[in-house]
Design a protein around this motif. Sequence first.
Motif, mmCIF file in Angstrom:
data_model
loop_
_atom_site.group_PDB
_atom_site.id
_atom_site.type_symbol
_atom_site.label_atom_id
_atom_site.label_comp_id
_atom_site.label_asym_id
_atom_site.label_seq_id
_atom_site.Cartn_x
_atom_site.Cartn_y
_atom_site.Cartn_z
ATOM 1 N N GLY A 251 0.804 -1.205 0.000
ATOM 2 C CA GLY A 251 0.000 0.000 0.000
ATOM 3 C C GLY A 251 0.840 1.259 0.000
ATOM 4 N N VAL A 252 0.147 2.397 -0.219
ATOM 5 C CA VAL A 252 0.801 3.695 -0.260
ATOM 6 C C VAL A 252 -0.024 4.648 0.597
ATOM 7 N N ALA A 253 0.643 5.496 1.386
ATOM 8 C CA ALA A 253 -0.086 6.444 2.220
ATOM 9 C C ALA A 253 0.516 7.835 2.096
ATOM 10 N N THR A 254 -0.313 8.854 2.357
ATOM 11 C CA THR A 254 0.219 10.216 2.405
ATOM 12 C C THR A 254 -0.199 10.869 3.707
ATOM 13 N N ASP A 255 0.605 11.802 4.165
ATOM 14 C CA ASP A 255 0.309 12.522 5.388
ATOM 15 C C ASP A 255 0.689 13.980 5.167
ATOM 16 N N LYS A 256 -0.330 14.853 5.253
ATOM 17 C CA LYS A 256 -0.039 16.279 5.020
ATOM 18 C C LYS A 256 0.207 17.016 6.330
ATOM 19 N N ASN A 257 0.116 16.270 7.420
ATOM 20 C CA ASN A 257 0.168 16.896 8.734
ATOM 21 C C ASN A 257 1.558 16.866 9.345
ATOM 22 N N VAL A 258 2.542 16.953 8.479
ATOM 23 C CA VAL A 258 3.914 16.776 8.931
ATOM 24 C C VAL A 258 4.675 18.087 8.788
ATOM 25 N N ALA A 259 5.511 18.389 9.773
ATOM 26 C CA ALA A 259 6.392 19.546 9.652
ATOM 27 C C ALA A 259 7.834 19.048 9.663
ATOM 28 N N ARG A 260 8.660 19.622 8.792
ATOM 29 C CA ARG A 260 10.073 19.236 8.769
ATOM 30 C C ARG A 260 10.902 20.386 9.324
ATOM 31 N N LEU A 261 11.744 20.059 10.249
ATOM 32 C CA LEU A 261 12.609 21.081 10.838
ATOM 33 C C LEU A 261 14.065 20.748 10.565
ATOM 34 N N ALA A 262 14.858 21.769 10.373
ATOM 35 C CA ALA A 262 16.287 21.541 10.184
ATOM 36 C C ALA A 262 17.072 22.433 11.145
ATOM 37 N N LEU A 263 17.955 21.806 11.897
ATOM 38 C CA LEU A 263 18.882 22.573 12.731
ATOM 39 C C LEU A 263 20.162 22.681 11.919
ATOM 40 N N VAL A 264 20.449 23.885 11.489
ATOM 41 C CA VAL A 264 21.567 24.068 10.570
ATOM 42 C C VAL A 264 22.807 24.518 11.335
#
Length: 310
Positions: A251-264
């Motif tokens: 199966g395949v799923a999507t999730d739009k409720n995600v936040a990506r953070l980057a500590l640079v």
Amino acid sequence: VQKFGGTAVANAERLRNVAEIIAETYRQGNQVVAVLSAQGDTTDDLIEKAQEINPKASRREMDMLLSTGEQISCSLCAMAVEALGLPVVSLTGWQAGVQTNSSYSSARIKKIDVERIQSEIDRNHSIVIVTGFQGINKYGDITTLGRGGSDTSAVALAAALKADLCQIYTDVDGIYTADPRHVKGARKLEEITFDEMLELASLGAQVLHNRSVELAKKYQVNLEVLSSFERKPGTKVKEVAKNMEKTQISGVATDKNVARLALVGVEDRPGIAYKVFSLLGQKNINVDIIVQSIGRQGTQDISFTVRRSD
Ligand code: ADP
Ligand code: ASP
Ligand code: MG
């Protein structure tokens, strides 16, 4: 244990339909515990009401509010079963003995004290209807398990009661290779393994709350997802599926409720990542995917994903 989702209990006609399913199962000689979600958009509406009053309301008060949705659907459903002339009792999370930790709005079930439910079943031969999504913590406060948590309530009850079967009745007739509401040509699966379903659920296929799948695997609960509108077989979720070696992708799923953070440009030294993630852990923020770049001039980047709401 039979769980009915929000759409399945949305109005009087559907509640009567749910009562019929419960009654039919009971008349076949089964002991039935039904776990219900709040009706339709009730939970969203309650969140909106809270936003109007105080967008920064405490999680404790949010749980106090949101738990009411399930109490309404359960009492109404019990009335519908009463109308069919069968013995029935509805119980809230605390009456049903669902004990959780104190992470308001994302509480984890610690233990279920099934004494009350068991006595309703044994002594009164009652059908028991339990509010999904909620429990009580050590301070006697109402807690909720997080959005979609009624599935987890149902599986946890099935495990605690050593139920023969846990049926999740919803608005689709089983688990598909992708969300059938968004992907044309998605195919219904006859069965799927716990591990595959856990992966799909964790990646956003909301048909099952991911913690419910975790629990079902841990306690080997006999789990099935099926339609509350059509009487036909759904999808079995189990340890080993027939086509074990054949299918590579189920199966395949999507999730739009995600936040990506980057500590640079954080210092490239052992213990830094630990410091970051243990702080997030202390605040009960779940981190999903973590990527660390290679170091350069004593620094590196750490990227990770969390729920957008967190
Ligand atoms: P309930 O209110 O019964 O808990 P949910 O809305 O939480 O129902 O879950 C059912 C929904 O999950 C379906 O309406 C469907 O749009 C969605 N869904 C996402 N991925 C899948 C999938 N792989 N198979 C079936 N349904 C899926
Ligand atoms: N009513 C809750 C929600 O909408 C729990 C559930 O339906 O599973 O998230
Ligand atoms: Mg759900």
